[in-house]
Design an enzyme around this catalytic site. Structure first.
Site, PDB file in Angstrom:
ATOM      1  N   SER A 181       0.791  -1.227   0.000  1.00 32.18           N
ATOM      2  CA  SER A 181       0.000   0.000   0.000  1.00 32.18           C
ATOM      3  C   SER A 181       0.826   1.281   0.000  1.00 32.18           C
ATOM      4  CB  SER A 181      -0.942   0.012   1.204  1.00 32.18           C
ATOM      5  OG  SER A 181      -0.217  -0.039   2.423  1.00 32.18           O
ATOM      6  N   HIS A 209      -5.227  -3.623  -2.946  1.00 34.29           N
ATOM      7  CA  HIS A 209      -4.889  -2.625  -3.962  1.00 34.29           C
ATOM      8  C   HIS A 209      -4.708  -3.223  -5.354  1.00 34.29           C
ATOM      9  CE1 HIS A 209      -4.400   0.518  -0.910  1.00 34.29           C
ATOM     10  NE2 HIS A 209      -3.880  -0.440  -0.167  1.00 34.29           N
ATOM     11  N   LYS A 241     -11.965   0.294  -2.379  1.00 39.63           N
ATOM     12  CA  LYS A 241     -10.940   0.945  -3.187  1.00 39.63           C
ATOM     13  C   LYS A 241     -11.377   0.926  -4.653  1.00 39.63           C
ATOM     14  CE  LYS A 241      -7.443   0.015   0.285  1.00 39.63           C
ATOM     15  NZ  LYS A 241      -8.345  -0.567   1.300  1.00 39.63           N
TER      16      LYS A 241
END
Length: 393
Positions: A181, A209, A241
């Protein structure tokens, strides 16, 4: 007169301020898009994890509204009591199919998914081996599991193997981020999968991610590296996300998911997410799979930025993901550059210790499929000017 509690706590706050490590919250007053209003001012933002630009998508919003009208807002109970709705169930089935796993299980947050999975799978007498740069939720879960917790050097397979050679653990769990991250680089998952199988260990990947961004259809790191359920048995992904929604999931075998339902305390003892949020995620999942252009445009933005940043001699990390950190080093200097960008109407947060190691403070620049090439050029121009100013100060 301040209380004993305040008198005891205040020095640590003062110390953090003096070290340029104090964190403050900004008040977002607009939808999550590249153009945002924060604390009453308009900014061009490069600090959101809404990588595909779905958080404010009309189809996602409509799905949430329609479901809230039909099923209400709160789920009212945990999944195991009376809170597991048809929307939750359908989303789990769609996530399993999308990731190529037998089943998936929803959690309310990524932190809870990691905590629930790791503490359910290992305990006293077991071993958990984690990359040093893993997300805090993974590290906390490893520490709290009761297993012997070891951190190996970042992406260092030899260091991991040497630790596995010395363990006498009954169960061995290897845990890594798919995309890290703060650095934006990927774990060497094919090599880790082979190493895990060779050592009779289980591999768990946090794909927070990578999910939505990597892979031909956006299914994430497992798809990008071509890893099936046997090679990567414990796959975690978040939905707040690239999916633009909220929550998280663990995907894997029937036995794994049933084990988590029975033994993962954060799952058992938490109210289920609102069913309308699950409905919104189902809509975003369809968009991830049908609108390939979002990933293609995102990759163009990343390549354009990296070329421009390298021309400016900025210190980049080895990343092809939407996370493109510019390493500054000194905490105060990173804060100063962030402030100067804000004065120019560009919002990028300075990331400092303890989130990153001392001496590696950085601007964590992230891109969305909603950004334009022109906006990236605006960022590069501002960085060129500001870096020149700071060098001469």
């Amino acid at each position: 007169m301040s209380s004993h509690l305040d008198q005891t706590l205040a020095p640590a706050l003062a110390e953090r301020r003096a070290a340029h490590l104090y964190r403050t919250r900004k008040l977002l007053q607009s939808p999550q898009t590249p153009q945002v209003m924060v604390d009453g001012k308009n900014y061009l933002a490069f600090c959101s994890n809404d990588y595909l630009g779905l958080a404010n998508h009309p189809e996602v919003i409509a799905a949430l509204q329609q479901s809230a009208t039909t099923l209400g807002v709160g789920s009212g109970a945990s999944h195991l009591v009376a809170g597991h709705s048809s929307e939750h169930h359908a989303l789990e089935e769609e996530l399993a199919a999308f990731t190529g796993r037998e089943r998936a299980l929803l959690f309310s947050t990524g932190y809870m998914a990691n905590m629930g999975a790791i503490t359910a799978l290992v305990g006293q007498g077991d071993g958990v081996f984690e990359d040093r740069l893993n997300h805090a939720s993974l590290l906390d879960a490893g520490l709290l599991s009761g297993a012997r917790f070891q951190r190996f050097l970042h992406n260092d397979l030899d260091n991991l193997q040497s630790r596995l050679d010395k363990t006498e653990a009954a169960r061995k769990l290897i845990v890594v981020d798919g995309v890290f991250s703060m650095d934006g680089d990927c774990a060497p998952l094919p090599e880790l999968a082979a190493l895990a199988q060779k050592n009779n260990a289980w591999l768990m990947v946090d794909d927070a991610h990578g999910f939505g961004c990597l892979g031909k259809t956006g299914a994430g790191c497992a798809e990008h590296f071509g890893l099936n359920q046997e090679q990567l048995p414990i796959l975690m992904g978040t939905l707040g996300k690239a999916a633009g929604s909220f929550g998280a999931f663990i995907a894997g075998s029937e036995t794994l998911i049933e084990t988590l339902i029975q033994f993962a305390r954060p799952y058992i003892y938490t109210t289920a997410m609102p069913p309308a949020v699950a409905a919104a995620t189902r809509a975003s999942l369809r968009l991830i799979q049908t609108e390939q252009w979002r990933r293609e445009h995102l990759n163009r933005l990343i390549a354009h930025f990296r070329a421009g940043a390298q021309a400016l001699n900025l210190q980049l990390m080895d990343s092809f993901s939407p996370i493109q950190p510019v390493v500054i080093g000194d905490e105060a200097r990173a804060l100063l550059i962030s402030q100067k960008l804000a004065e120019r109407g560009i919002l990028i947060i300075a990331i400092r210790p303890p989130t990153v190691p001392v001496g590696s403070s950085r601007l964590r620049i992230t891109f969305s499929a909603q950004h334009t090439i022109e906006q990236v050029d605006q960022l590069l121009l501002a960085l060129a000017d500001i870096m020149g100013e700071v060098e001469h100060d």
